[in-house]
Design a protein around this motif. Structure first.
Motif, PDB file in Angstrom:
ATOM      1  N   ARG A 216       0.735  -1.197   0.021  1.00  0.00           N
ATOM      2  CA  ARG A 216      -0.151  -0.062   0.056  1.00  0.00           C
ATOM      3  C   ARG A 216       0.808   1.402   0.070  1.00  0.00           C
ATOM      4  O   ARG A 216       0.313   2.259   0.136  1.00  0.00           O
ATOM      5  N   GLN A 217       2.012   1.075  -0.101  1.00  0.00           N
ATOM      6  CA  GLN A 217       3.317   2.189  -0.009  1.00  0.00           C
ATOM      7  C   GLN A 217       2.682   3.030  -1.402  1.00  0.00           C
ATOM      8  O   GLN A 217       2.365   2.261  -2.212  1.00  0.00           O
ATOM      9  N   PRO A 218       3.027   4.417  -1.400  1.00  0.00           N
ATOM     10  CA  PRO A 218       2.561   5.138  -2.554  1.00  0.00           C
ATOM     11  C   PRO A 218       3.439   4.617  -3.672  1.00  0.00           C
ATOM     12  O   PRO A 218       4.654   4.165  -3.879  1.00  0.00           O
ATOM     13  N   ALA A 219       2.819   4.408  -4.878  1.00  0.00           N
ATOM     14  CA  ALA A 219       3.230   3.862  -6.226  1.00  0.00           C
ATOM     15  C   ALA A 219       3.517   2.113  -6.324  1.00  0.00           C
ATOM     16  O   ALA A 219       3.890   1.715  -7.124  1.00  0.00           O
ATOM     17  N   ALA A 220       3.034   1.585  -5.067  1.00  0.00           N
ATOM     18  CA  ALA A 220       3.122   0.146  -5.095  1.00  0.00           C
ATOM     19  C   ALA A 220       1.944  -0.405  -5.639  1.00  0.00           C
ATOM     20  O   ALA A 220       1.075   0.303  -6.138  1.00  0.00           O
ATOM     21  N   PRO A 221       2.007  -1.671  -6.106  1.00  0.00           N
ATOM     22  CA  PRO A 221       0.865  -2.278  -7.138  1.00  0.00           C
ATOM     23  C   PRO A 221      -0.416  -2.160  -6.106  1.00  0.00           C
ATOM     24  O   PRO A 221      -1.477  -1.854  -6.958  1.00  0.00           O
TER      25      PRO A 221
END
Length: 77
Positions: A41-46
């Protein structure tokens, strides 16, 4: 059966140890899954990209999920 000695406390201790081991395994697995989801859920993660896409185009997301379900359902039968 009459006169047989039943090792009750020994069996009870074995059962308790098995339950404790299973509980520990479930806790570790739950933490591992939670960590993986958090990392995704980190930014830019899938998962983050997928969540944003589903929010922006919910009808498209439902349609894609439906089609994937159909494909997987037919593959199993």
């Amino acid at each position: 059966m009459i006169g047989e000695r039943i090792d009750g406390p020994g069996k009870l201790d074995e059962a308790k140890e098995a339950v404790q081991a299973a509980t520990q395994t479930v806790k570790e697995t739950t933490q591992s899954v939670a960590d993986a989801v958090e990392a995704g859920r980190q930014p830019a993660a899938p998962l983050d990209r997928l969540a944003r896409w589903a929010q922006e185009a919910p009808l498209h997301a439902v349609t894609v999920a439906f089609l994937v379900g159909i494909l997987l359902g037919r593959r199993g039968s």
